[in-house]
Scaffold this active site. Sequence first.
Site, PDB file in Angstrom:
ATOM      1  CB  ILE A 186      38.387  40.193  40.301  1.00 33.63           C
ATOM      2  CG1 ILE A 186      39.673  40.768  40.925  1.00 33.63           C
ATOM      3  CG2 ILE A 186      38.675  38.915  39.507  1.00 33.63           C
ATOM      4  CD1 ILE A 186      40.291  39.894  42.002  1.00 33.63           C
ATOM      5  CB  ILE A 210      38.804  37.858  34.199  1.00 35.21           C
ATOM      6  CG1 ILE A 210      38.850  36.514  34.955  1.00 35.21           C
ATOM      7  CG2 ILE A 210      40.132  38.601  34.294  1.00 35.21           C
ATOM      8  CD1 ILE A 210      39.279  36.581  36.399  1.00 35.21           C
ATOM      9  CE  LYS A 211      35.425  46.083  35.782  1.00 36.01           C
ATOM     10  NZ  LYS A 211      35.011  47.022  36.829  1.00 36.01           N
ATOM     11  CB  ILE A 212      40.303  42.349  29.932  1.00 38.23           C
ATOM     12  CG1 ILE A 212      40.255  40.932  30.510  1.00 38.23           C
ATOM     13  CG2 ILE A 212      41.564  42.623  29.120  1.00 38.23           C
ATOM     14  CD1 ILE A 212      41.489  40.454  31.166  1.00 38.23           C
TER      15      ILE A 212
END
Length: 317
Positions: free
Chosen positions: A92, A123-125
């Site tokens: 996400i 977690i997408k950064i």
Amino acid sequence: MSTSIWVDYLDREFLQGEFKDLVNSGLVNGLTSNPAIFANALKKDIYKEDFERLKGKSPKEKYEEIAVKDIQLACDILKDKYEEGDDGYASIEVDPRLINDAKGTIDEALRLYDKIQRDNVMIKIPANEAGYKAMEELAKRGININATLVFSPNQAMRALEAISKGPRTIDGVISIFVSRFDRKLNPQLAMQNLAKDRVGFFNAIKIYNQIEEKGHPNIRALFASTGVKQEYLPKDYYVQNLYLPHSVLTLPLDVIEEIKDKELEESFHFQTKHIDAFMSFLTPAGINMQKVYQELFDEGVKAFEEAFEGMLNSIKE
């Protein structure tokens, strides 16, 4: 370690049906999402009950509650894969409007992670200055990281360095965008009689080679933006060219459909020197790759911001 196939799509109906089948069949062992994917998903009727229940909340709160629920569902479907050590991750992305805010990105990532409460969430950064700081901090806290919007070797190396500050118990992927290069550069290449539809996967393999040379077993290249818009190419064109060991291919549904019944074979593994030889023709053709990297990153950020804003506007009371 072999190539993993993740699906680059999500909506609740899909999760409850086809996604389960793809995971159980062994074809797929992960899932990625992004702001544009959620923006399209939330237009579906299956979310009507959620929106009724969430009346009175802000658009961002509504989105987050629904997104958390969907990612939890994806993580639960993938749990057995995760426990077997066969990936099993669902990704996400943080709010794309936090693109230059390291602290805001960290706070949002921690909030999402605490809400989702699943070890197999990623977690997408985005891979920029603020993002690298956030990746390092989150990795140190034991959170799995998906570095996204990666176009250049420099971005990939900075992301890898940040993620590698975390313990070896976490996993990281570096999402290298592929097809956008070809869509952007094909007209220029055709004018110069240079081969089209090569820059995307050559650039991706060059970055893959660099990641592999660093030798981190828990950090892999992920090939993203693998959908094909050119009608003359087979739908699985990028799969044919990027099916490489110790990597991930995240694929839209039409590409998944295309490969479902195929026996996938390892792609030819180009050495960096051969890729550089091809790339050396681009400068005389008037193509400045550093400029292209920056433009594609800016375009990607803008597209995600617009999709996110549009989605929030559409779910106002």
